[in-house]
Design a protein around this motif. Sequence first.
Motif, PDB file in Angstrom:
ATOM      1  N   SER A  70      -6.998  -2.239   5.143  1.00 30.74           N
ATOM      2  CA  SER A  70      -6.044  -2.994   5.500  1.00 30.74           C
ATOM      3  C   SER A  70      -6.614  -4.403   6.271  1.00 30.74           C
ATOM      4  O   SER A  70      -7.197  -4.030   7.208  1.00 30.74           O
ATOM      5  CB  SER A  70      -5.033  -2.265   6.555  1.00 30.74           C
ATOM      6  OG  SER A  70      -4.229  -3.333   7.124  1.00 30.74           O
ATOM      7  N   ASN A  90      -6.458   5.159  -6.694  1.00 31.31           N
ATOM      8  CA  ASN A  90      -7.369   4.284  -6.303  1.00 31.31           C
ATOM      9  C   ASN A  90      -7.564   3.095  -7.242  1.00 31.31           C
ATOM     10  O   ASN A  90      -7.717   1.802  -6.819  1.00 31.31           O
ATOM     11  CB  ASN A  90      -8.892   5.050  -6.449  1.00 31.31           C
ATOM     12  CG  ASN A  90      -9.989   4.209  -5.702  1.00 31.31           C
ATOM     13  OD1 ASN A  90     -10.053   4.058  -4.720  1.00 31.31           O
ATOM     14  ND2 ASN A  90     -10.918   4.028  -6.423  1.00 31.31           N
ATOM     15  N   TRP A 127      -9.916   0.956   7.819  1.00 27.63           N
ATOM     16  CA  TRP A 127      -9.453   1.662   6.988  1.00 27.63           C
ATOM     17  C   TRP A 127      -8.091   2.567   7.317  1.00 27.63           C
ATOM     18  O   TRP A 127      -8.244   2.890   8.468  1.00 27.63           O
ATOM     19  CB  TRP A 127     -10.553   2.653   6.556  1.00 27.63           C
ATOM     20  CG  TRP A 127     -11.920   2.097   5.969  1.00 27.63           C
ATOM     21  CD1 TRP A 127     -13.026   1.797   6.465  1.00 27.63           C
ATOM     22  CD2 TRP A 127     -12.049   1.575   4.601  1.00 27.63           C
ATOM     23  NE1 TRP A 127     -13.842   1.223   5.609  1.00 27.63           N
ATOM     24  CE2 TRP A 127     -13.383   0.968   4.515  1.00 27.63           C
ATOM     25  CE3 TRP A 127     -11.427   1.740   3.440  1.00 27.63           C
ATOM     26  CZ2 TRP A 127     -13.796   0.608   3.300  1.00 27.63           C
ATOM     27  CZ3 TRP A 127     -11.757   0.991   2.133  1.00 27.63           C
ATOM     28  CH2 TRP A 127     -12.918   0.609   2.070  1.00 27.63           C
ATOM     29  N   ASN A 175      -7.342   9.116  -0.337  1.00 27.51           N
ATOM     30  CA  ASN A 175      -7.816   7.811  -0.330  1.00 27.51           C
ATOM     31  C   ASN A 175      -7.811   7.347   0.893  1.00 27.51           C
ATOM     32  O   ASN A 175      -7.117   7.385   1.886  1.00 27.51           O
ATOM     33  CB  ASN A 175      -6.856   6.900  -1.206  1.00 27.51           C
ATOM     34  CG  ASN A 175      -6.846   7.496  -2.860  1.00 27.51           C
ATOM     35  OD1 ASN A 175      -5.611   8.170  -2.892  1.00 27.51           O
ATOM     36  ND2 ASN A 175      -7.454   6.686  -3.425  1.00 27.51           N
ATOM     37  N   ILE A 209       1.022  -1.195   0.137  1.00 24.03           N
ATOM     38  CA  ILE A 209       0.083   0.088  -0.054  1.00 24.03           C
ATOM     39  C   ILE A 209       0.810   1.127   0.036  1.00 24.03           C
ATOM     40  O   ILE A 209       0.454   2.271  -0.685  1.00 24.03           O
ATOM     41  CB  ILE A 209      -0.842   0.009   1.410  1.00 24.03           C
ATOM     42  CG1 ILE A 209      -2.031  -1.085   0.994  1.00 24.03           C
ATOM     43  CG2 ILE A 209      -1.589   1.533   1.551  1.00 24.03           C
ATOM     44  CD1 ILE A 209      -2.825  -1.299   2.248  1.00 24.03           C
ATOM     45  N   VAL A 242      -8.024   3.395   2.179  1.00 27.73           N
ATOM     46  CA  VAL A 242      -7.658   1.993   1.896  1.00 27.73           C
ATOM     47  C   VAL A 242      -7.697   1.068   2.934  1.00 27.73           C
ATOM     48  O   VAL A 242      -7.505   1.303   4.146  1.00 27.73           O
ATOM     49  CB  VAL A 242      -6.161   2.194   1.353  1.00 27.73           C
ATOM     50  CG1 VAL A 242      -5.655   0.675   0.781  1.00 27.73           C
ATOM     51  CG2 VAL A 242      -5.799   3.097   0.450  1.00 27.73           C
ATOM     52  N   TYR A 302      -4.749   0.468  -6.490  1.00 26.28           N
ATOM     53  CA  TYR A 302      -5.258  -0.168  -5.563  1.00 26.28           C
ATOM     54  C   TYR A 302      -5.972  -1.479  -5.868  1.00 26.28           C
ATOM     55  O   TYR A 302      -6.062  -2.706  -5.600  1.00 26.28           O
ATOM     56  CB  TYR A 302      -5.659   0.510  -4.326  1.00 26.28           C
ATOM     57  CG  TYR A 302      -4.619   1.196  -3.551  1.00 26.28           C
ATOM     58  CD1 TYR A 302      -3.314   0.819  -3.366  1.00 26.28           C
ATOM     59  CD2 TYR A 302      -4.887   2.447  -3.207  1.00 26.28           C
ATOM     60  CE1 TYR A 302      -2.582   1.407  -2.439  1.00 26.28           C
ATOM     61  CE2 TYR A 302      -3.996   3.063  -2.304  1.00 26.28           C
ATOM     62  CZ  TYR A 302      -2.848   2.439  -1.997  1.00 26.28           C
ATOM     63  OH  TYR A 302      -1.885   3.366  -1.398  1.00 26.28           O
ATOM     64  N   SER A 359     -10.471   0.249  -1.950  1.00 24.75           N
ATOM     65  CA  SER A 359     -10.062   1.588  -1.630  1.00 24.75           C
ATOM     66  C   SER A 359     -11.173   2.391  -2.223  1.00 24.75           C
ATOM     67  O   SER A 359     -12.149   1.925  -3.140  1.00 24.75           O
ATOM     68  CB  SER A 359      -8.845   1.909  -2.535  1.00 24.75           C
ATOM     69  OG  SER A 359      -8.697   3.344  -2.807  1.00 24.75           O
TER      70      SER A 359
END
Length: 381
Positions: free
Chosen positions: A245, A212, A251, A241, A163, A243, A215, A222
């Motif tokens: 995890s 985005n 997020w 963004n 990431i 994202v 990802y 994302s």
Amino acid sequence: MKSKITLLLFFIFFAQLATSQQNIPTIKAISKKLDIRDGKTYKKQSWNISPQLNPDVYETSSLGKKVTFITDKDSISVKIKKNTQFDFVILLNDSVKAYTQIKYKAATSRLEILKKAAKYNYSDNRFIPEFTYQSMENPNLMKIRKDLKLDSIAGTGSETSQILNLLHWVHKIIRHDGSSYNPALKNAIDLIKICKTENRGLNCRMMATILNECYLAMGIKSRYITCMPKETDFDDCHVINMVYSNEFKKWIWIDPTFDAYVMNEKGELLGIQEVRERLINGKTLILNPEANWNNKATQTKEYYLETYMAKNLYRLKTPVYSEYDTETVKDGKEIAYVELLPLDGIEQTPQKTESTNTKTNVKTISYKTNNPNLFWTKPTK
């Protein structure tokens, strides 16, 4: 003798007051509503003429800029200084006087404004669509992964390292230019291509769009988030963004414009909602040391989080469908957004709006919610 002196002073005071009111500038109006231009902000039909108030005071923090009152017949302007207290009269229908004053007032810090927006409604169950994330098996995302060599860029380390590697890469290859126009084709491959061929940069929205799609192409959930101030009429916002995890089951905050992510005192990565809450509650926030603008201007926590993002974390908006070419205009396309508003946010209604652009035939649907749990819902498998 003393009573005569007091009476004389009384008459002198009111004579001066009457003279000063006669000498102050006057503008005419027929309609009771007027427009105000405050610096760069134009507020249409935002002021109600109120003769019963004496004076009716308009406060501004636009130091060094002009404020203009615009009626349907006239206008008046004043340049704002720290001691500005500008009096004038609005003469309504040539008969009714409304004594009005433009007064400078130092702006409340953006962090203080954000602190007043802490409350949400976790019981708000008004309908919003389910957020979806395009599969990495989508042919367009597979092409992005292959053509941009994302496997090599992301590396073979942990999900978190992948990431962050993708974040650093997008920040490095794209120059941020907030004043640049948005290209017609808004997808990762075409956006990167136009930057190379035209030797140009992109604004924060397009940078977040590229990241985005990268990802998603790697199978990482994302969304991009438009972070906005309290005002609905504004000159600046920011797009970053969020994202997901799988390592941390949450997020996390990722900002390609500033190559930025945020941690707590333990070095744990934080999400947008966590950063917002910590700003409001005065808890520790740590900005990654390499955070910068265009690989040259180092960012500090005090400016980036406590000033710039404190302004832009008031309202948050995101597309419902996270996918390739989300905002590329195509005939008959439908784009849906959800906005998260605090309880003291303005323009809470209508909860759902729909509009269709007559030129492009693109339909835009917007939903509002006061419930963070609905906005930050975890992605389903």
